[in-house]
Design a protein around this motif. Sequence first.
Motif, PDB file in Angstrom:
ATOM      1  N   ASP A  27      31.710  48.300  44.114  1.00 20.90           N
ATOM      2  CA  ASP A  27      33.005  48.904  43.499  1.00 20.90           C
ATOM      3  C   ASP A  27      34.096  48.082  43.816  1.00 20.90           C
ATOM      4  OD1 ASP A  27      34.314  50.605  42.182  1.00 20.90           O
ATOM      5  OD2 ASP A  27      33.726  52.297  43.308  1.00 20.90           O
ATOM      6  N   GLY A  28      35.133  48.315  43.204  1.00 22.32           N
ATOM      7  CA  GLY A  28      36.226  47.505  43.626  1.00 22.32           C
ATOM      8  C   GLY A  28      37.248  47.653  42.515  1.00 22.32           C
ATOM      9  N   HIS A  87      24.154  42.434  38.964  1.00 26.81           N
ATOM     10  CA  HIS A  87      25.365  41.905  39.632  1.00 26.81           C
ATOM     11  C   HIS A  87      25.773  42.767  40.758  1.00 26.81           C
ATOM     12  CE1 HIS A  87      29.008  39.830  40.365  1.00 26.81           C
ATOM     13  NE2 HIS A  87      29.922  41.122  40.390  1.00 26.81           N
ATOM     14  N   ILE A  88      26.025  42.141  42.019  1.00 20.43           N
ATOM     15  CA  ILE A  88      26.467  42.773  43.237  1.00 20.43           C
ATOM     16  C   ILE A  88      27.597  42.203  43.777  1.00 20.43           C
ATOM     17  CG2 ILE A  88      25.716  43.354  45.505  1.00 20.43           C
ATOM     18  CD1 ILE A  88      22.906  42.470  44.917  1.00 20.43           C
ATOM     19  N   SER A  89      28.798  42.876  43.894  1.00 20.26           N
ATOM     20  CA  SER A  89      29.885  42.308  44.590  1.00 20.26           C
ATOM     21  C   SER A  89      30.721  43.507  45.003  1.00 20.26           C
ATOM     22  CB  SER A  89      30.539  41.404  43.562  1.00 20.26           C
ATOM     23  OG  SER A  89      31.354  42.020  42.707  1.00 20.26           O
ATOM     24  N   ASN A  90      31.854  43.225  45.380  1.00 15.12           N
ATOM     25  CA  ASN A  90      32.953  44.178  45.747  1.00 15.12           C
ATOM     26  C   ASN A  90      33.976  44.190  44.673  1.00 15.12           C
ATOM     27  OD1 ASN A  90      33.925  41.664  46.577  1.00 15.12           O
ATOM     28  ND2 ASN A  90      33.681  42.164  48.798  1.00 15.12           N
ATOM     29  N   PHE A  91      33.545  43.657  43.497  1.00 16.26           N
ATOM     30  CA  PHE A  91      34.632  43.631  42.440  1.00 16.26           C
ATOM     31  C   PHE A  91      35.873  43.351  42.568  1.00 16.26           C
ATOM     32  CE2 PHE A  91      32.035  46.070  39.083  1.00 16.26           C
ATOM     33  CZ  PHE A  91      30.597  46.071  39.734  1.00 16.26           C
ATOM     34  N   ARG A  92      35.915  42.083  43.260  1.00 17.24           N
ATOM     35  CA  ARG A  92      37.512  41.604  43.524  1.00 17.24           C
ATOM     36  C   ARG A  92      37.674  40.513  42.438  1.00 17.24           C
ATOM     37  NH1 ARG A  92      37.610  39.652  48.834  1.00 17.24           N
ATOM     38  NH2 ARG A  92      35.444  39.432  48.372  1.00 17.24           N
ATOM     39  N   PRO A  93      39.016  40.128  42.232  1.00 16.40           N
ATOM     40  CA  PRO A  93      39.204  39.174  41.281  1.00 16.40           C
ATOM     41  C   PRO A  93      38.177  37.604  41.559  1.00 16.40           C
ATOM     42  CG  PRO A  93      41.134  40.007  41.570  1.00 16.40           C
ATOM     43  CD  PRO A  93      40.327  40.763  42.541  1.00 16.40           C
ATOM     44  N   GLY A 118      31.087  46.394  22.645  1.00 12.99           N
ATOM     45  CA  GLY A 118      30.183  47.004  22.221  1.00 12.99           C
ATOM     46  C   GLY A 118      28.815  47.054  22.878  1.00 12.99           C
ATOM     47  N   VAL A 119      28.863  46.692  24.089  1.00 15.99           N
ATOM     48  CA  VAL A 119      27.496  46.693  25.206  1.00 15.99           C
ATOM     49  C   VAL A 119      27.423  47.789  26.150  1.00 15.99           C
ATOM     50  CG1 VAL A 119      26.953  44.102  24.573  1.00 15.99           C
ATOM     51  CG2 VAL A 119      28.600  44.940  26.603  1.00 15.99           C
ATOM     52  N   ALA A 120      28.409  48.415  26.269  1.00 12.41           N
ATOM     53  CA  ALA A 120      28.527  49.820  27.336  1.00 12.41           C
ATOM     54  C   ALA A 120      27.409  50.403  27.434  1.00 12.41           C
ATOM     55  CB  ALA A 120      29.950  50.590  26.976  1.00 12.41           C
ATOM     56  N   GLU A 121      26.571  50.880  26.226  1.00 12.83           N
ATOM     57  CA  GLU A 121      25.570  51.637  26.509  1.00 12.83           C
ATOM     58  C   GLU A 121      24.147  50.990  27.131  1.00 12.83           C
ATOM     59  OE1 GLU A 121      23.076  52.601  23.123  1.00 12.83           O
ATOM     60  OE2 GLU A 121      24.660  51.327  21.781  1.00 12.83           O
ATOM     61  N   HIS A 122      24.314  49.662  27.355  1.00 13.97           N
ATOM     62  CA  HIS A 122      23.497  48.761  28.194  1.00 13.97           C
ATOM     63  C   HIS A 122      23.832  48.246  29.394  1.00 13.97           C
ATOM     64  CE1 HIS A 122      21.284  48.847  24.379  1.00 13.97           C
ATOM     65  NE2 HIS A 122      22.475  48.205  23.629  1.00 13.97           N
ATOM     66  N   VAL A 123      24.914  48.921  29.698  1.00 18.12           N
ATOM     67  CA  VAL A 123      25.635  48.266  31.231  1.00 18.12           C
ATOM     68  C   VAL A 123      25.571  49.690  32.150  1.00 18.12           C
ATOM     69  CG1 VAL A 123      27.508  47.121  32.458  1.00 18.12           C
ATOM     70  CG2 VAL A 123      26.930  46.587  30.096  1.00 18.12           C
ATOM     71  N   ARG A 124      24.954  49.369  33.337  1.00 21.08           N
ATOM     72  CA  ARG A 124      25.001  50.532  34.213  1.00 21.08           C
ATOM     73  C   ARG A 124      25.650  50.189  35.541  1.00 21.08           C
ATOM     74  NH1 ARG A 124      19.975  52.685  36.727  1.00 21.08           N
ATOM     75  NH2 ARG A 124      19.103  50.681  36.134  1.00 21.08           N
ATOM     76  N   PHE A 125      26.988  50.927  35.574  1.00 20.69           N
ATOM     77  CA  PHE A 125      27.891  50.695  36.681  1.00 20.69           C
ATOM     78  C   PHE A 125      27.295  51.898  37.880  1.00 20.69           C
ATOM     79  CE2 PHE A 125      30.195  48.850  33.454  1.00 20.69           C
ATOM     80  CZ  PHE A 125      30.817  47.661  34.125  1.00 20.69           C
ATOM     81  N   LEU A 126      26.659  51.257  38.902  1.00 21.13           N
ATOM     82  CA  LEU A 126      26.019  52.111  40.026  1.00 21.13           C
ATOM     83  C   LEU A 126      26.962  52.636  40.903  1.00 21.13           C
ATOM     84  CD1 LEU A 126      22.408  50.262  40.571  1.00 21.13           C
ATOM     85  CD2 LEU A 126      23.149  52.275  38.928  1.00 21.13           C
ATOM     86  N   GLY A 127      27.799  51.697  41.345  1.00 20.14           N
ATOM     87  CA  GLY A 127      28.788  52.063  42.396  1.00 20.14           C
ATOM     88  C   GLY A 127      28.415  51.524  43.513  1.00 20.14           C
TER      89      GLY A 127
END
Length: 373
Positions: free
Chosen positions: A228-229, A195-201, A243-252
């Motif tokens: 990020d956003g 997923h790519i975005s500026n993390f707005r609503p 319970g999926v946090a260990e499989h999700v990478r937030f790159l910024g």
Amino acid sequence: MRIGITCYPTYGGSGIVATELGMELALRGYEVHFISYANPIRLDPDTPNVYYHEVEVSNYPLFVYPPYSLALASRMYEVAERQKLDLLHVHYAIPHSISALLAQQMTTSRFLPFITTLHGTDITLVGTDRSYFPITKFSIERSNGVTTISEFMRQRTEDFFGITQPIEVIHNFVNCTLYRPDPEARAKGRKRILHISNFRPVKRVNDCILAFAKVRPHVDAELVMAGDGPDRGPAEQLARDLGVAEHVRFLGKQDHMERLIPRMHALHLPSETEAFGLAALEAMACGVAPVATLAGGVPDLITHGVDGYMEPVGDIDAQAARLTALLTDERLHDRIATAARATALKRFCTDLIIPRYEVYYQQVCSRGSSGGR
Ligand code: GMT
């Protein structure tokens, strides 16, 4: 020709399009002057014929809201005079369009035309805010040329603002040489959703997490969140809750998307509305299958079931089912990914779209001050 380009220099799609356009024009011999409050993020300072002029906004205690629009107008005027610009091209109407109009009026020695390109939330969200509506309508009507990036945007602008002058649709573009598939990189490791975005609503980032949690029981996949956003924190929390946090990478924020995207298998773009979906186009050029929402201008880009999928906004089950199918059915994935790359090549490559801007610039400049749109 000498052109002044103004955009939001950060990570938004309009800034990316403006920057890539400027660099492409410079390669074709135009002299391009970026006028903005920061160096546009994708601007390669080594590009010949490209110049950057910073807008400085002084902060005085009296100014609760520093008057950026005025500082920008002054800078546009100065640069236009000193560099003998033929044209100003502003990306995102608010406030760039009205600043360009002021700069034009300050330039009394000659006619300085300006073009406004409408990108998305300047019309769909911000332009419909009561406080911005009149000024947005006025600045669009006073522009010497107006372009936008999808049929949806053209229709929306005409309907909502009652604009009767022609609006030229010039789709977004991608450099298909830089953005290309990398089958070896993709084959390594687990299946990956991007997923790519500026993390707005408006991007509905939480839908990525909700859908991913439904994909996980079927395939050992990873979710890569680039950008990020404001909604990043809540999305991280939701990933922990599900319970999926260990499989999700937030790159910024990422600078080199052309290196990241080709490693992915699918792109998830669950936006509430999307004027075009540049992220989906960049993914398609890299042979990454897009799962987007049937919203706004996305149908200009994706043909459902051929080179990607569009599902209803908020329909997590449908989106998760498409992602699961793409990650588990190799033949389906290959078919969609190959068609996605073909669409990018056939309809949205730089070499097809940049000449459309060049022709439009010529038209606007040749009309002169008396020629309306
Ligand atoms: O609104 C944004 O997400 C940012 C905005 C921008 O102008 O920076 O993006 C819009 O412009 C992109 C480039 O033209 C389009 O690909 C996006 O679809 C559009 N975003 C939205 O409409 C939400």
